[in-house]
Structure formats: C-alpha cells, structure tokens
Design a protein around this motif. Structure first.
Motif, mmCIF file in Angstrom:
data_model
loop_
_atom_site.group_PDB
_atom_site.id
_atom_site.type_symbol
_atom_site.label_atom_id
_atom_site.label_comp_id
_atom_site.label_asym_id
_atom_site.label_seq_id
_atom_site.Cartn_x
_atom_site.Cartn_y
_atom_site.Cartn_z
ATOM 1 N N MET A 251 0.841 -1.196 0.000
ATOM 2 C CA MET A 251 0.000 0.000 0.000
ATOM 3 C C MET A 251 0.874 1.244 0.000
ATOM 4 S SD MET A 251 -3.200 0.830 -0.048
ATOM 5 C CE MET A 251 -4.354 2.145 0.367
ATOM 6 N N SER A 253 1.853 5.194 0.877
ATOM 7 C CA SER A 253 1.756 6.035 2.070
ATOM 8 C C SER A 253 1.416 7.462 1.662
ATOM 9 C CB SER A 253 3.091 6.025 2.832
ATOM 10 O OG SER A 253 3.017 6.844 3.984
ATOM 11 N N ARG A 282 -9.790 7.058 5.554
ATOM 12 C CA ARG A 282 -8.478 6.518 5.936
ATOM 13 C C ARG A 282 -7.803 7.407 6.969
ATOM 14 N NH1 ARG A 282 -4.676 6.418 1.994
ATOM 15 N NH2 ARG A 282 -3.566 4.701 3.002
ATOM 16 N N GLU A 304 1.190 2.069 9.884
ATOM 17 C CA GLU A 304 1.698 1.129 8.897
ATOM 18 C C GLU A 304 0.565 0.301 8.297
ATOM 19 O OE1 GLU A 304 4.643 -1.018 11.054
ATOM 20 O OE2 GLU A 304 6.062 0.678 11.100
ATOM 21 N N GLN A 305 0.841 -0.281 7.161
ATOM 22 C CA GLN A 305 -0.174 -0.957 6.354
ATOM 23 C C GLN A 305 -0.976 -1.996 7.131
ATOM 24 O OE1 GLN A 305 1.193 -2.281 2.522
ATOM 25 N NE2 GLN A 305 -0.292 -3.912 2.363
ATOM 26 N N TRP A 306 -0.278 -2.852 7.866
ATOM 27 C CA TRP A 306 -0.957 -3.968 8.519
ATOM 28 C C TRP A 306 -1.154 -3.751 10.013
ATOM 29 C CZ3 TRP A 306 -3.254 -6.482 4.970
ATOM 30 C CH2 TRP A 306 -2.649 -6.693 3.719
ATOM 31 N N GLN A 343 -0.339 4.506 5.893
ATOM 32 C CA GLN A 343 -0.229 3.476 4.858
ATOM 33 C C GLN A 343 -1.348 2.447 5.057
ATOM 34 O OE1 GLN A 343 3.390 1.187 5.099
ATOM 35 N NE2 GLN A 343 3.378 0.602 2.946
ATOM 36 N N LEU A 345 -4.276 -0.028 5.102
ATOM 37 C CA LEU A 345 -5.028 -0.724 4.057
ATOM 38 C C LEU A 345 -6.286 -1.290 4.711
ATOM 39 C CD1 LEU A 345 -5.468 -1.922 1.272
ATOM 40 C CD2 LEU A 345 -3.880 -3.758 1.837
ATOM 41 N N THR A 368 -7.938 -1.022 -4.191
ATOM 42 C CA THR A 368 -7.921 -0.874 -2.728
ATOM 43 C C THR A 368 -9.140 -0.079 -2.256
ATOM 44 O OG1 THR A 368 -6.526 1.108 -2.904
ATOM 45 C CG2 THR A 368 -5.416 -1.008 -2.595
#
Length: 406
Positions: A251, A253, A282, A304-306, A343, A345, A368
C-alpha cells in the motif's frame, strides 16, 4: 495477523460506457445512491442534506490538486530536423524541502520524487529546459534513479515561487482511465470547491459533487456539523493490485494533518461520523492507531499498512481514549496541528473505529478503494454495485456518488 484474501473475489464487470469521461455540467446534479443498512434507493446529490442523520459530523478532505504534470521537449540531434521528443515529469511528492508549503514557496530550487514518461528518450540524463515566462526558464535534472521513480531537481530563474511555475507550466493530472488529455475545464472541475492546501496529484473525488449552495445549507443546519482534515492524495491511489493474494500488495503512504480543534470536536461528538470520501475515511481511522501509539509511549507519526491487523495490544481502547491521547500529546508538545502519514489498508475483516457513514463514488474493480467499501458494508458491496450498474449510475472519478450508512 494479515488477512489472506483473493483479489479475484472483489471484482465486477465495468462496461466502458459506464465510465464518466467528463463531469456533469452542474456538480450537484449527479445521482446519489442512498444505502442505509441494507436498503437502497436512487436520489440526486442535491438531496444529500435531507438524507443525513440528525447530529451528523461530516469530515471533508480539503487537499488541493496541483498541476503536477510538467512537459519538456528534448531535441535529438541524430534525428532529421532535430525533432523533439516530449518528456513528461510527474511530480509525486516533495523531497527537499519535504514540507509541501515550504517547497511550493521555494524561489530557486527544489527536489521532487517523480515518475517520468518517455524516460528512454532521456538516457543521457542531460538537464531539460522549459520556458515558463520570458524571464523564467525551468531546468530539470536527474539526481537519483530508483526502480519505480526518480529524484528530480528543479532550478529556475526569475525568483518566482515553485507553485507559480506549476500553475503556469503544469497540467492537471486527471486519472489515466479517462483515456483523454486534460482540458482547461478539468483545472476547475477536477478540484473540490473547498480545496485549500496544495499537494494532491489526484482529487478526493467524493467532494467533487459539493457546491457552495449545498455547503451553505449544511452550515446553516443546526443538526449537522462540518469539519476538515488534509490528506494529500498520491498517485498510488490508481495503482492496481497485481498480486493474487491481497496480503502481498504494498500500500502507498500519504501524508495528512488535522487540527487540534477538529480532534477535540471528534472526541466530543456522539452522533454519526460521516467521512466525505475514502481519503477522509483513511485519515479518520488512522487517528485511532496513532492515539494507541501515544498510549503505548510511541510517537504518533505513521500508521503502517498492517497495523490494524497485527497488534492486539489495542484491545479495549475506545476511539475516544485514542483521540484524547492525541490531544494530550499535542498539548505536551505545544502543537495546534498533528502531522502524520498513513499506509493503512482497509479491507474485509477490518473493524471500523470511528466512522459510521461514507460518501463516496463508485470505484474500479480489484482496487484498494473497492476493498474499503467491502470492509465498510460487507457483502452488500455487490448489491450496491449491481444496483448502480443497472440504474444508470456513472462510475469512477467524474461519476456519480453514494451515501453509505452502517
């Protein structure tokens, strides 16, 4: 734990004729699909104020699209008549100075992260030149090369701020799926009427339907509150998911900012919180994880993404506690604005922390953005998109809108 999902499960057939190549003549004359906990109906966007629940707080993204496409002509002495090739430099984000406002205010030089179209014709890396005005020549030089982008240094004469050079010499970066060149009209219409802070290379398209008239109606409605955040939309918003498994997708940022006053308003608000666009969604959802970082004695600088899927230490922390932690952080640092990047997701299995409603357009298959919709309303995303396809809704950036309530 990262969700393991197949992108092939989040697709639909989008006929080419359903894609809106141009905007409606009047912004608020677009259609509005109203989804409320499973029910569906067709409306017009100008009906939005009457559809909003009582005590709603709408949060807009006030970013402003910049004319980020700079076209240079490079002559080839080996070609007959010294024919020139067009090289497009697409400015993605500032590197030096890294702050958007400072970079736009520079009067001699700055460095940007860029992609370059027709890069093969710039093999010699010699500086390119573009005449902006009689006393202003813009020069572009390659500083560093990376796999997917370059660092380009711009230098110019005349003492003008870089923002002015972009306005005079740049072009609006309309989405590639429109499959046409930008027009003069795009410079006005591919921009929200409330755009304020320069920095995006793509518009927060949910906001394109709002007019001054609708905003005034909302401001005069004592049962509705309005507020704003700033997230600068990057070109990564158009990046397709190319991996079969979504957990292998990287993803992008994006930087965002939010004022202390807006944070306080969110913390105190008890009614529905409605994000105007996926970028606002987001940003708002990222606030929760930044607040949790504060509670864990970590700086609230990046999500962060996850992060929402891998950290169990946040269990039991309410969204109000997280926002109040951010307020305390700003007070300790004597700051009035929080600056961070996200970032994040958002995809199915995500548990929304802040928003109850979402105003958004209809997005590309296997994107996304479609994953975010599927996360927000579950399997009903298929029902919503089937309805839109069979009821003459227009799709993507210049297309129609939807109000989704959980």
């Amino acid at each position: 734990m990262k969700p393991s999902l197949l992108i092939s499960d989040y697709t639909y057939h989008l006929p080419d004729e359903k894609i809106a190549r141009f905007p409606k003549i009047q912004r608020d004359q677009s259609k509005l699909l109203y989804y409320n906990k499973g029910s569906l109906r067709s409306c017009q966007f100008f009906e939005l104020p009457a559809l909003l629940p009582e005590d709603s707080l709408l949060v807009f993204n006030n970013t402003k699209v910049i004319p980020a496409r700079l076209l240079f002509q490079k002559k080839n002495p080996k070609q007959p008549d010294n024919v020139a090739a067009t090289i497009e430099i697409f400015c993605l984000e500032p590197i030096s100075p890294a702050n958007y406002e400072q970079c736009f205010g520079e009067q001699e030089s700055c460095i940007w992260k860029c992609t370059v179209g027709n890069l093969k014709r710039w093999k010699d890396s010699l500086p390119l030149h573009k005449t902006i005005m009689e006393d202003c020549i813009l020069t572009a030089s390659i500083i560093e090369r990376y796999e997917d982008y370059l660092h380009i240094q711009f230098r110019w004469t005349g003492g003008y701020p870089f923002a002015r050079l972009m306005e005079l010499g740049g072009a609006v970066p309309i989405p590639p799926y429109l499959k046409r060149e930008a027009t003069e009209e795009d410079s006005r219409r591919y921009q929200t009427v409330y755009a304020l802070h320069k920095g995006s290379v793509a518009a927060p398209t949910a906001g394109l339907h709002f007019t001054d008239n609708i905003l005034n109606k909302l401001k005069n409605n004592t049962k509705v509150k309005l507020s704003e955040v700033t997230l600068h939309v990057g070109a990564g918003t158009f990046r397709p998911i190319k991996t079969a498994n979504i957990d292998e997708h990287l993803m992008h940022s994006e930087p965002f900012s939010i004022s202390r006053d807006t944070l306080k308003l969110i913390a105190q608000h008890t009614g529905p919180l409605i994000a105007v666009g996926t970028t606002s969604a987001r940003t708002l959802e990222s606030l929760y994880y930044l607040g949790c970082r504060c509670l864990n004695n970590e700086p609230p600088t990046v999500v962060e993404q996850w992060e929402p899927y891998s950290d169990n230490s946040n269990v039991g922390i309410s969204h109000r506690e997280a926002i109040e932690a951010l307020l305390s952080y700003l007070d300790r640092q004597e700051l009035t604005t929080l600056y961070a990047s996200t970032q994040i997701l958002i995809l199915p299995s995500y548990r929304f922390k802040l928003i109850n409603g979402l105003i958004t357009n209809f997005h590309q298959p296997q994107s996304t953005l479609l994953l975010l919709i599927a996360a927000f309303i579950g399997e009903d995303w298929k029902k919503v998109y089937d309805y839109a396809l069979t009821h003459q809704f227009r799709f993507l950036s210049y297309g129609d809108s939807s109000l989704l309530m959980r």
